[in-house]
Write an enzyme that holds these catalytic residues in place. Structure first.
Site, short mmCIF file in Angstrom:
data_model
loop_
_atom_site.label_atom_id
_atom_site.label_comp_id
_atom_site.label_asym_id
_atom_site.label_seq_id
_atom_site.Cartn_x
_atom_site.Cartn_y
_atom_site.Cartn_z
N GLU A 196 0.83 -1.21 0.00
CA GLU A 196 0.00 0.00 0.00
C GLU A 196 0.87 1.26 0.00
O GLU A 196 0.83 2.07 0.94
CB GLU A 196 -0.95 0.00 1.20
CG GLU A 196 -1.88 -1.20 1.22
CD GLU A 196 -2.93 -1.16 2.33
OE1 GLU A 196 -2.94 -0.20 3.11
OE2 GLU A 196 -3.75 -2.09 2.39
N GLU A 251 -4.52 -8.99 0.79
CA GLU A 251 -5.26 -8.64 2.02
C GLU A 251 -6.72 -8.57 1.67
O GLU A 251 -7.09 -8.00 0.62
CB GLU A 251 -4.85 -7.26 2.57
CG GLU A 251 -3.55 -7.19 3.28
CD GLU A 251 -3.26 -5.81 3.88
OE1 GLU A 251 -4.20 -5.06 4.19
OE2 GLU A 251 -2.06 -5.49 4.01
O1 IFM Z 1 -3.98 -2.84 9.15
C1 IFM Z 1 -4.06 -2.42 7.83
C2 IFM Z 1 -2.80 -2.80 7.06
O2 IFM Z 1 -1.66 -2.27 7.63
C3 IFM Z 1 -2.91 -2.26 5.65
N1 IFM Z 1 -4.14 -2.64 5.03
C4 IFM Z 1 -5.38 -2.40 5.76
C5 IFM Z 1 -5.25 -3.03 7.12
C6 IFM Z 1 -6.58 -2.90 7.91
O3 IFM Z 1 -6.93 -1.58 8.15
#
Ligand code: IFM
Length: 471
Positions: free
Chosen positions: A166, A363
């Site tokens: 990210e 994710e």
């Molecule tokens: O915790 C975060 C992670 O660091 C990056 N993606 C989103 C997750 C949930 O908010």
């Protein structure tokens, strides 16, 4: 209806250094450590990265649990500020690196594929303070030197390397919105960081290829499919602009090797000109990523702006506005929309517009507050909502795979409850609970058992059929 995982399709989870390790044996701060130190009171219940999951000390216990919840792979990040002793020379801190050696070896011993992310916001704080972070070309060179140390040490044992997780989040929330530390607004810095991370990725990819390191290298982007409120040309234009800023900046640069010209021009007209050199343009063009990671939580919904933005500084929101669609399904804890079909739409976009590059979900998950109230008499959290969330998202993803999308894995967020920025331990995401009230005891949730079943039998059921007409 029954769904089957295709052969070779990987299921697993992700985690980040600063969210799990704790500060034991750390000699330097990273950017998030600084965010916490700057204002610990702003973090939920004052909890921050100090102890986190204490993964640094408890990694063996945790990795032993990974196969018990069916993880075939676990993506974790290396904390640059722990791994490197001297950032200018990229001299490895042997004690820090030994920890990551142990993590990699332990995962391999337990049959869990370790995937390494080089940066999940763990830029050494000194490099921000001294040089301004990724806006500095020098920091990009230091990042590449650090990457080389990681490749040398782990290539062979590790098959997937990710340059950033990210990459746009810190630039956006820290320097564009000013919500996160240092709590000031500097749009030019935000875009310079984004561009810097594009260059850093291309240079790391180049180095990886030239060094003939084993494995694949990519980047992990947080992307929500963008939907327009209507087909009105102005709403469609709002969608196009939202995509330009939130999707195409990284996707076009990293997959096609071209930073969108329109974006370059808009930024230049708004005092945010990118400092692009001809050499960088060539490196970006020639060193596109080999695999793409996507984090998906919620879709983006936009409409044409109805009110003019009162500007004191440049912000992409001047071209579009969030559309609050009535009746949308919500995760009330996180305030995020739940829309699993977006994964299918996202997969189609990658298939049709981005060379059908190999990609993985890195994710996807559901943050829920107060989960202890769902415990049964054996103290196990009965998180059926999370099982439903995973099953629906995975089912949509597999439909796209059936239609030819080159998606090779589904990694959830996350293996075990851990801290998030500012929200800390408010919303929990894990397949495994971390119980703060009992010395951070680990307990597998019902979703962890479901994940194990799905991963080992390679199939799962979904009661409700997928509805392609769903909006
Ligand atoms: O915790 C975060 C992670 O660091 C990056 N993606 C989103 C997750 C949930 O908010």
């Amino acid at each position: 209806m029954k769904y089957q995982l295709p052969e070779g399709f990987i299921v697993g989870a992700s985690q980040a250094a600063w969210q799990t390790e704790g500060w034991t044996a750390k000699k330097h701060d990273n950017y998030v450590d600084y965010m916490y130190k700057q204002a610990p009171n702003r973090w939920f219940d004052g909890i921050g990265p100090t102890i986190a999951c204490d993964f640094y000390n408890r990694y063996k216990e945790d990795i032993a649990l990974m196969p018990q919840v069916g993880l075939q792979a676990n993506r974790f990040s290396i904390d640059w500020s722990r791994f490197i002793e001297d950032f200018e020379t990229a001299t490895v801190n042997e004690e820090g690196a030994q920890f990551y050696d142990n993590v990699v070896d332990e995962m391999l011993a337990k049959g869990v594929e370790p995937m390494i992310c080089l940066e999940h916001w763990e830029l050494p704080y000194e490099l921000y303070e001294k040089y301004g972070g990724y806006a500095s070309k020098h920091v990009i060179e230091l990042y590449v030197k650090y990457a080389e140390q990681v490749f040398k040490r782990y290539s062979g044992r590790v098959k997937h390397f990710w340059t950033f997780n990210e990459p746009g989040v810190i630039p956006e929330l820290c320097f564009l919105h000013g919500n996160w530390a240092p709590s000031f607004v500097e749009p030019k810095t935000a875009f310079a960081w984004n561009y810097g991370k594009v260059v850093a990725t291309a240079k790391a990819v180049k180095l990886f290829r030239e060094g003939n390191y084993e494995g694949k290298i990519g980047t992990i982007l947080n992307l929500g499919t963008v939907y327009a409120r209507s087909n009105h040309p102005r709403d469609l234009e709002a969608k196009r602009m939202a995509e330009l800023f939130n999707f195409r900046f990284y996707m076009d640069s990293l997959v096609h090797g071209i930073v969108p010209q329109e974006l370059i021009e808009i930024l230049a007209e708004n005092d945010c000109a990118l400092e692009i050199t001809a050499e960088e343009t060539a490196i970006i063009a020639e060193n596109t990523i080999e695999i793409l990671g996507i984090n998906y939580y919620q879709p983006g919904r936009v409409k044409a702006r109805e009110t003019q933005l009162a500007h004191t500084f440049f912000h992409p929101d001047q071209y579009f506005e969030h559309y609050d669609m009535q009746g949308k399904r919500m995760n009330p804890h996180r305030g995020w929309e739940i829309y699993p079909k977006a994964l299918y739409d996202l997969a189609k976009t990658v298939q049709e517009e981005y060379k059908n590059i190999e990609w993985m979900i890195m994710e996807n998950g559901m943050g829920v507050e107060g989960e202890e109230k769902y415990k049964n008499e054996d103290l196990q959290i009965q998180d059926d909502y999370r099982i439903e969330f995973f099953a629906e998202h995975l089912a949509w993803l597999l439909r796209a795979v059936e239609e030819g999308s080159n998606c090779s894995g589904y990694l959830v967020w996350n293996f075990m409850d851990n801290i998030s920025p500012y929200n800390a331990l408010k919303n929990r995401y894990g397949l495994v609970e971390m119980d703060l009230t009992q010395d951070r005891a680990r307990r597998i949730k019902k979703s962890g058992e479901w994940f194990y079943q799905m991963s080992t039998t390679r199939e799962f059921e979904l009661a409700t059929p997928l509805d392609p007409e769903l909006k």
